[in-house]
Design an enzyme around this catalytic site. Structure first.
Site, mmCIF file in Angstrom:
data_model
loop_
_atom_site.group_PDB
_atom_site.id
_atom_site.type_symbol
_atom_site.label_atom_id
_atom_site.label_comp_id
_atom_site.label_asym_id
_atom_site.label_seq_id
_atom_site.Cartn_x
_atom_site.Cartn_y
_atom_site.Cartn_z
ATOM 1 N N TYR A 37 -19.870 35.736 -53.420
ATOM 2 C CA TYR A 37 -20.283 35.059 -54.267
ATOM 3 C C TYR A 37 -21.574 35.202 -54.569
ATOM 4 O O TYR A 37 -22.650 35.540 -53.894
ATOM 5 C CB TYR A 37 -20.233 33.561 -53.910
ATOM 6 C CG TYR A 37 -20.269 32.636 -55.135
ATOM 7 C CD1 TYR A 37 -19.707 32.622 -56.317
ATOM 8 C CD2 TYR A 37 -21.691 31.862 -55.079
ATOM 9 C CE1 TYR A 37 -20.159 31.503 -57.321
ATOM 10 C CE2 TYR A 37 -21.931 30.862 -56.193
ATOM 11 C CZ TYR A 37 -21.139 30.723 -57.212
ATOM 12 O OH TYR A 37 -21.474 29.872 -58.211
ATOM 13 N N ASP A 84 -27.830 40.545 -51.867
ATOM 14 C CA ASP A 84 -27.959 38.820 -52.207
ATOM 15 C C ASP A 84 -28.068 38.175 -51.062
ATOM 16 O O ASP A 84 -27.190 37.842 -50.331
ATOM 17 C CB ASP A 84 -26.666 38.689 -53.014
ATOM 18 C CG ASP A 84 -26.421 37.129 -53.263
ATOM 19 O OD1 ASP A 84 -27.535 36.650 -52.998
ATOM 20 O OD2 ASP A 84 -25.578 36.742 -54.001
ATOM 21 N N LYS A 103 -32.062 29.151 -52.553
ATOM 22 C CA LYS A 103 -31.558 28.153 -51.583
ATOM 23 C C LYS A 103 -32.858 27.852 -50.767
ATOM 24 O O LYS A 103 -33.850 27.079 -51.220
ATOM 25 C CB LYS A 103 -30.329 28.470 -51.000
ATOM 26 C CG LYS A 103 -29.159 28.557 -51.637
ATOM 27 C CD LYS A 103 -27.838 28.570 -51.037
ATOM 28 C CE LYS A 103 -26.636 28.199 -52.366
ATOM 29 N NZ LYS A 103 -25.713 29.297 -52.457
HETATM 30 C C1 LIG Z 1 -25.343 29.865 -53.947
HETATM 31 C C2 LIG Z 1 -25.402 31.352 -53.989
HETATM 32 C C3 LIG Z 1 -25.824 31.962 -55.311
HETATM 33 C C4 LIG Z 1 -26.108 31.184 -56.473
HETATM 34 O O1 LIG Z 1 -27.263 30.419 -56.262
HETATM 35 P P1 LIG Z 1 -27.203 29.145 -57.134
HETATM 36 O O2 LIG Z 1 -28.737 28.584 -56.940
HETATM 37 O O3 LIG Z 1 -26.166 28.100 -56.954
HETATM 38 O O4 LIG Z 1 -27.161 29.711 -58.598
HETATM 39 C C5 LIG Z 1 -25.821 33.189 -55.409
HETATM 40 N N1 LIG Z 1 -25.466 34.022 -54.367
HETATM 41 C C6 LIG Z 1 -25.164 33.473 -53.197
HETATM 42 C C7 LIG Z 1 -24.938 34.362 -51.715
HETATM 43 C C8 LIG Z 1 -24.875 32.040 -52.876
HETATM 44 O O5 LIG Z 1 -24.639 31.650 -51.626
#
Ligand SMILES: *Cc1c(COP(=O)(O)O)cnc(C)c1O
Length: 435
Positions: free
Chosen positions: A146, A245, A273
């Site tokens: 994701y 990511d 985060k």
């Molecule tokens: C949560 C998440 C995102 C998206 O971040 P948001 O602040 O919700 O837009 C992207 N990549 C990973 C791996 C995530 O867990």
């Protein structure tokens, strides 16, 4: 006024009348576990209190945005002090420089850093940059990873997207099928989805490969030995950029994130985060020659009214200040204690579940084998997860209301708190076993 014992349901009814599904992010609606979401009134340390005054031992921790426990005094104080000086200026500030420097100190591959306001913005911007810097259009992502909700990345995207996604073929090199209505086929026409943990063969049309170095949105799926190094080598072979990511792993898995833990250096990294301390921050960074393709130096446009927001950068700096080497030692010990305790409790009750632990990260998979990819992750028993979720919630422990999320123990989950979670999990598992 809502009566205390129906406050959650009353708020949910009001919410559904004004907010689609009653929530501002789909997983929160409890659709995959059933029942009524609790509305949080306040939180402190490892706990949240709902609108009815019920205290929950919280393992959600804002899906990993919180690492030092809710309402940590140092973070609250930093936000209060910043707020008193104004909430947004539209001009550069010293705190932005400090946060970027702090990121570069911890993650040296981030020679240059740009701050944004969410993880979605970070990955979306990193992709545009990778395309702009390479002059290529196609990207490779992995099934079950994701990367936020931008159009081009909403294909086999795990997390809550898994719950609405049509079954899409994910053979190696398959062109993506949109994971959401409203995403035109054209938006994912240049997105290639490959199975996680297999190094795909690339060619010179690929701008970048984006990967969660530890997958944490299809439950917890760790990188197979050689996977990340293989991606690095394959990207180098064809001149594609490697994008990690690290929105979950960054500053959580290790001081220097997954790239430090596995010793593989990406060209670009995305964060979110943890670096916001619970406020709206994302960041992406990497090689200076690539990052300097961004406007105003280069031709790749990227901007944000609230980027580098004073409250968010203050919270992020305060959060990172709490994350010294000792913090990671404690986080690993906590993850091991929680993971080991839960596995033993479930085994004792005869509940089929696997609790993978990778460093500071803890997964929860309702099945007999720890998955290695999205196909395996999707064999998770969602009915069993829902039963466990509610058995725990009834006993005052909050897991994420979705089977593809992980657990987020943090610095506030001291041993006594972990032991309480484990004891309640043992009761919950016994109750499930007893039918
Ligand atoms: C949560 C998440 C995102 C998206 O971040 P948001 O602040 O919700 O837009 C992207 N990549 C990973 C791996 C995530 O867990």
């Amino acid at each position: 006024m809502a009566t205390p014992s129906t406050a959650n349901a009353d708020l949910f009814a009001r919410a559904q009348a004004v907010i689609p599904g009653g929530v501002n992010s789909p997983v929160r609606a409890f659709r995959s576990v059933g029942g009524t979401p609790y509305f949080v009134a306040r939180a402190e340390g490892p706990y949240v209190w709902d609108a009815e005054g019920t205290r929950l031992l919280d393992l959600v921790q804002s899906y990993g945005a919180i690492i030092a426990g809710h309402a940590h005094p140092a973070i609250v104080a930093a936000i209060q002090e910043a707020a008193a000086g104004g909430t947004s200026y539209g001009a550069p500030t010293e705190r932005e420089v400090l946060l970027a420097e702090e990121i570069r100190t911890r993650v040296p591959a981030c020679e240059r850093v740009r701050l944004v306001s969410s993880g979605t913005e970070a990955t979306m911007s990193a992709l545009r940059l990778a395309r702009g810097a390479t002059g290529r259009d196609r990207i490779v992502k992995f099934a079950g990873n994701y990367h936020g909700h931008s159009d081009g990345l909403l294909a086999e995207a795990g997390s809550a997207v898994a719950l609405i996604e049509a079954e899409a073929g994910d053979a190696a090199g398959a062109v993506a099928v949109p994971g959401s209505a409203g995403v035109p086929a054209g938006a994912v026409a240049d997105t290639i989805v490959a199975p996680y943990n297999v190094v795909p063969e690339l060619d010179e049309t690929i701008a970048c490969v984006i990967v969660e170095p530890v997958a944490a949105n299809m439950g917890l799926v760790t990188p197979a030995p050689g996977f990340l190094a293989g991606l690095r080598a394959e990207c180098d072979r064809v001149g594609a950029l490697l994008v990690f990511d690290e929105v979950i792993t960054g500053f959580r898995l290790a001081r220097g994130g997954a790239q430090a833990r596995y010793g593989v250096t990406p060209d670009l990294s995305c964060f979110g985060k943890v670096i916001g301390g619970g406020l709206n921050v994302g960041a992406f960074g990497g090689r200076a020659d690539v990052m300097e393709q961004l406007a105003p130096l280069g031709p790749v446009y990227q901007a944000g009214t609230l980027s580098g927001n004073p409250l968010a950068t203050a919270a992020g700096l305060a959060a990172l200040a709490l994350l010294d080497d000792d913090a990671y030692v404690r986080l690993e010990a906590t993850a091991a204690r929680l993971g080991g305790g839960l596995q033993a409790a479930f085994d004792a009750a005869g509940l089929t579940a696997r609790i993978p632990v990778e460093g500071t990260l803890v997964g929860l998979f309702m099945g007999a084998e720890v998955p290695l990819d999205y196909d395996a992750a999707r064999t998770t028993d969602t009915t069993a997860y829902a039963a466990l979720f509610h058995a725990l919630l009834d006993r005052g422990v909050a897991l994420a209301p979705g089977p593809y999320e992980i657990l987020f123990p943090g610095l506030a989950h001291v041993d006594a708190v972990v032991d309480e979670v484990v004891a309640l999990a043992a009761e919950a598992a016994d109750a499930i076993a007893a039918g």
